[in-house]
Design an enzyme around this catalytic site. Structure first.
Site, PDB file in Angstrom:
ATOM      1  N   GLY A  11       0.846  -1.213   0.000  1.00  0.00           N
ATOM      2  CA  GLY A  11       0.000   0.000   0.000  1.00  0.00           C
ATOM      3  C   GLY A  11       0.865   1.240   0.000  1.00  0.00           C
ATOM      4  CB  THR A 103      -8.366  -1.727  11.214  1.00  0.00           C
ATOM      5  OG1 THR A 103      -8.634  -0.660  10.288  1.00  0.00           O
ATOM      6  CG2 THR A 103      -7.198  -1.354  12.120  1.00  0.00           C
ATOM      7  CG  ASN A 127      -3.261   2.540  17.880  1.00  0.00           C
ATOM      8  OD1 ASN A 127      -2.082   2.785  18.051  1.00  0.00           O
ATOM      9  ND2 ASN A 127      -4.174   3.478  17.713  1.00  0.00           N
ATOM     10  CG  HIS A 158     -10.397   7.183  13.097  1.00  0.00           C
ATOM     11  ND1 HIS A 158     -10.999   6.524  14.133  1.00  0.00           N
ATOM     12  CD2 HIS A 158      -9.077   6.858  13.153  1.00  0.00           C
ATOM     13  CE1 HIS A 158     -10.083   5.814  14.796  1.00  0.00           C
ATOM     14  NE2 HIS A 158      -8.917   5.997  14.224  1.00  0.00           N
ATOM     15  CE  LYS A 162     -10.729   3.489  11.326  1.00  0.00           C
ATOM     16  NZ  LYS A 162      -9.695   2.654  10.688  1.00  0.00           N
TER      17      LYS A 162
HETATM   18  N1  LIG Z   1      -2.697  -0.496  13.211  1.00  0.00           N
HETATM   19  C1  LIG Z   1      -2.439   0.818  13.172  1.00  0.00           C
HETATM   20  O1  LIG Z   1      -1.681   1.374  13.999  1.00  0.00           O
HETATM   21  C2  LIG Z   1      -3.038   1.621  12.079  1.00  0.00           C
HETATM   22  C3  LIG Z   1      -3.844   1.014  11.173  1.00  0.00           C
HETATM   23  N2  LIG Z   1      -4.317   1.703  10.088  1.00  0.00           N
HETATM   24  C4  LIG Z   1      -5.064   0.919   9.128  1.00  0.00           C
HETATM   25  O2  LIG Z   1      -4.249   0.728   7.982  1.00  0.00           O
HETATM   26  C5  LIG Z   1      -5.061   0.613   6.818  1.00  0.00           C
HETATM   27  C6  LIG Z   1      -4.620   1.620   5.773  1.00  0.00           C
HETATM   28  O3  LIG Z   1      -4.826   2.933   6.260  1.00  0.00           O
HETATM   29  P1  LIG Z   1      -4.425   4.210   5.387  1.00  0.00           P
HETATM   30  O4  LIG Z   1      -2.975   4.171   5.050  1.00  0.00           O
HETATM   31  O5  LIG Z   1      -4.959   5.375   6.114  1.00  0.00           O
HETATM   32  O6  LIG Z   1      -5.317   3.946   4.092  1.00  0.00           O
HETATM   33  P2  LIG Z   1      -5.052   4.391   2.576  1.00  0.00           P
HETATM   34  O7  LIG Z   1      -6.330   4.162   1.857  1.00  0.00           O
HETATM   35  O8  LIG Z   1      -4.412   5.745   2.547  1.00  0.00           O
HETATM   36  O9  LIG Z   1      -3.955   3.344   2.081  1.00  0.00           O
HETATM   37  C7  LIG Z   1      -4.234   1.988   1.824  1.00  0.00           C
HETATM   38  C8  LIG Z   1      -3.323   1.584   0.705  1.00  0.00           C
HETATM   39  O10 LIG Z   1      -3.434   0.178   0.485  1.00  0.00           O
HETATM   40  C9  LIG Z   1      -3.584  -0.013  -0.912  1.00  0.00           C
HETATM   41  N3  LIG Z   1      -4.241  -1.274  -1.226  1.00  0.00           N
HETATM   42  C10 LIG Z   1      -5.516  -1.626  -1.002  1.00  0.00           C
HETATM   43  N4  LIG Z   1      -5.728  -2.854  -1.490  1.00  0.00           N
HETATM   44  C11 LIG Z   1      -4.556  -3.266  -2.045  1.00  0.00           C
HETATM   45  C12 LIG Z   1      -4.133  -4.435  -2.728  1.00  0.00           C
HETATM   46  N5  LIG Z   1      -4.985  -5.414  -2.968  1.00  0.00           N
HETATM   47  N6  LIG Z   1      -2.846  -4.528  -3.143  1.00  0.00           N
HETATM   48  C13 LIG Z   1      -1.988  -3.539  -2.936  1.00  0.00           C
HETATM   49  N7  LIG Z   1      -2.329  -2.369  -2.321  1.00  0.00           N
HETATM   50  C14 LIG Z   1      -3.606  -2.267  -1.883  1.00  0.00           C
HETATM   51  C15 LIG Z   1      -4.413   1.172  -1.370  1.00  0.00           C
HETATM   52  O11 LIG Z   1      -4.358   1.319  -2.756  1.00  0.00           O
HETATM   53  P3  LIG Z   1      -5.613   2.012  -3.526  1.00  0.00           P
HETATM   54  O12 LIG Z   1      -5.557   3.446  -3.120  1.00  0.00           O
HETATM   55  O13 LIG Z   1      -5.318   1.743  -4.949  1.00  0.00           O
HETATM   56  O14 LIG Z   1      -6.852   1.318  -3.029  1.00  0.00           O
HETATM   57  C16 LIG Z   1      -3.693   2.286  -0.606  1.00  0.00           C
HETATM   58  O15 LIG Z   1      -2.516   2.697  -1.257  1.00  0.00           O
HETATM   59  C17 LIG Z   1      -6.497   0.777   7.315  1.00  0.00           C
HETATM   60  O16 LIG Z   1      -7.043  -0.500   7.565  1.00  0.00           O
HETATM   61  C18 LIG Z   1      -6.319   1.549   8.619  1.00  0.00           C
HETATM   62  O17 LIG Z   1      -7.385   1.390   9.513  1.00  0.00           O
HETATM   63  C19 LIG Z   1      -4.031   3.014   9.891  1.00  0.00           C
HETATM   64  C20 LIG Z   1      -3.249   3.670  10.782  1.00  0.00           C
HETATM   65  C21 LIG Z   1      -2.698   3.055  11.964  1.00  0.00           C
HETATM   66  O1  LIG Z   2      -7.612   4.395   9.662  1.00  0.00           O
HETATM   67  C1  LIG Z   2      -6.906   5.088  10.419  1.00  0.00           C
HETATM   68  O2  LIG Z   2      -6.520   6.216  10.125  1.00  0.00           O
HETATM   69  C2  LIG Z   2      -6.512   4.504  11.714  1.00  0.00           C
HETATM   70  N1  LIG Z   2      -6.806   3.252  11.917  1.00  0.00           N
HETATM   71  C3  LIG Z   2      -6.503   2.502  13.065  1.00  0.00           C
HETATM   72  C4  LIG Z   2      -7.794   2.050  13.720  1.00  0.00           C
HETATM   73  O3  LIG Z   2      -8.700   1.583  13.004  1.00  0.00           O
HETATM   74  O4  LIG Z   2      -7.903   2.119  14.947  1.00  0.00           O
HETATM   75  C5  LIG Z   2      -5.528   3.168  13.993  1.00  0.00           C
HETATM   76  C6  LIG Z   2      -5.627   4.661  14.052  1.00  0.00           C
HETATM   77  O5  LIG Z   2      -6.655   5.020  14.917  1.00  0.00           O
HETATM   78  C7  LIG Z   2      -5.753   5.311  12.681  1.00  0.00           C
END
Ligand SMILES: NC(=O)C1=CN([C@@H]2O[C@H](COP(=O)(O)OP(=O)(O)OC[C@H]3O[C@@H](n4cnc5c(N)ncnc54)[C@H](OP(=O)(O)O)[C@@H]3O)[C@@H](O)[C@H]2O)C=CC1
Ligand SMILES: O=C(O)C1=N[C@H](C(=O)O)C[C@H](O)C1
Length: 269
Positions: A11, A103, A127, A158, A162
């Site tokens: 991603g 998530t 997280n 958020h 999201k």
């Molecule tokens: N655990 C933690 O601490 C945190 C978790 N998260 C989680 O992380 C995830 C991503 O968040 P975020 O970065 O904000 O989201 P974004 O939408 O900005 O980024 C997700 C990326 O994944 C890519 N993607 C989706 N499906 C595929 C695939 N099949 N193959 C390759 N790439 C793919 C998307 O591409 P495209 O745009 O082409 O769909 C995009 O570039 C969410 O589930 C979020 O809740 C976020 C922050 C903190």
């Molecule tokens: O999607 C986000 O941005 C985030 N996702 C995670 C979650 O689902 O809790 C972590 C963080 O809060 C940001």
């Protein structure tokens, strides 16, 4: 060639993907060896550094995990549930540490990770920040100290992009509260109230989600009693906290036995 652990970011163009890439490039403990985007994405076949608006870094973005994972030691994955599951199978074959921040994963998605964890280290957490993981421990302790005269509600906010609710963090906090209370979250979860809902079920753990603007992530665990309330709160103001936790997990996993781990393991909490 450096012997620092080589890391692939999935991603790569996403909010977390770009944050991770900058962190790894600036790190003295790891090197960036691959970047994945989905088939058809405009960055495929192009230099990652240039696509991110900077100097060329020699990492060519690919949609092929087999190609990206060759020669890597870890993959950091913040994408979407189905994609994460596909990456987990290939990471397990290649014996890479797979750090999963994605998530919105269902119980079936999570169950499907178990066979992969027989071959490789998986660190998964809704997280990755130190603050939230510490908050889960505080939540468990407070919930254990209070009886069901205290209603527990998890409120999260958020950004407006999201796609999943409740957030992964909210579910971690709800799980911690349920553990503290000695109940299962699945049997006591109450979310999405609307209309004539009837009175709140005693002992339920409630979830509410706010979506708006560019909010990075805010979580309250509310314990509401008669005549008093306790609120445990975490406010994220910078996504770097999640990226730092994920990189720490990728490095931590290098000498661990295959299995499923979380950030409490990584942080020793
Ligand atoms: N655990 C933690 O601490 C945190 C978790 N998260 C989680 O992380 C995830 C991503 O968040 P975020 O970065 O904000 O989201 P974004 O939408 O900005 O980024 C997700 C990326 O994944 C890519 N993607 C989706 N499906 C595929 C695939 N099949 N193959 C390759 N790439 C793919 C998307 O591409 P495209 O745009 O082409 O769909 C995009 O570039 C969410 O589930 C979020 O809740 C976020 C922050 C903190
Ligand atoms: O999607 C986000 O941005 C985030 N996702 C995670 C979650 O689902 O809790 C972590 C963080 O809060 C940001």
């Amino acid at each position: 060639m450096s012997d620092l652990p080589g890391i692939v970011v999935t991603g790569a163009s996403g909010r977390m993907g770009q944050m991770l890439i900058r962190l790894i490039q600036d790190s003295d403990s790891a090197r960036l060896v691959g970047a994945i985007e989905r088939e058809g994405h405009a960055w495929i076949g192009r230099d990652l550094g240039e696509e991110m608006g900077g100097a060329a870094n020699g990492v060519i973005v690919t949609a092929d995990p087999l190609e990206a994972f060759a020669g890597a030691q870890a993959v950091i994955d913040f994408t979407a549930p189905e994609a994460t599951l596909a990456f987990a199978k290939i990471a397990a074959q290649a014996r890479l540490t797979h750090v999963i921040g994605t998530t919105g994963m269902s119980a079936d998605h999570i169950a499907a990770l178990a066979p992969c964890a027989r071959h490789a280290v998986i660190v998964r957490a809704g997280n990755m920040s130190l603050g939230v993981n510490l908050l889960t421990q505080l939540t468990k302790k407070v919930a254990a100290a209070l009886d069901t005269d205290w209603d527990i509600e998890v409120i999260e906010a958020h950004h407006n992009k999201k796609v999943d609710a409740p957030s992964g963090t909210a579910l971690m906090l709800g799980e911690a509260a349920a553990q503290g209370r000695g109940i299962t979250l699945a049997d006591n979860r109450e979310s999405g109230r609307d209309g004539i809902t009837g009175a709140r079920a005693k002992g339920a753990i409630g979830f509410s989600a706010i979506r708006g603007g560019d909010i990075v992530g805010e979580h309250d665990v509310l314990f509401a009693g008669q005549g008093e309330r306790i609120v445990l709160r975490h406010v994220a103001t910078d996504r770097a906290i999640f990226a730092r936790g994920a990189l720490k997990a990728a490095l931590w996993g290098q000498d661990k036995a295959p299995g499923e781990y979380d950030m409490l393991d990584v942080l020793g909490l």
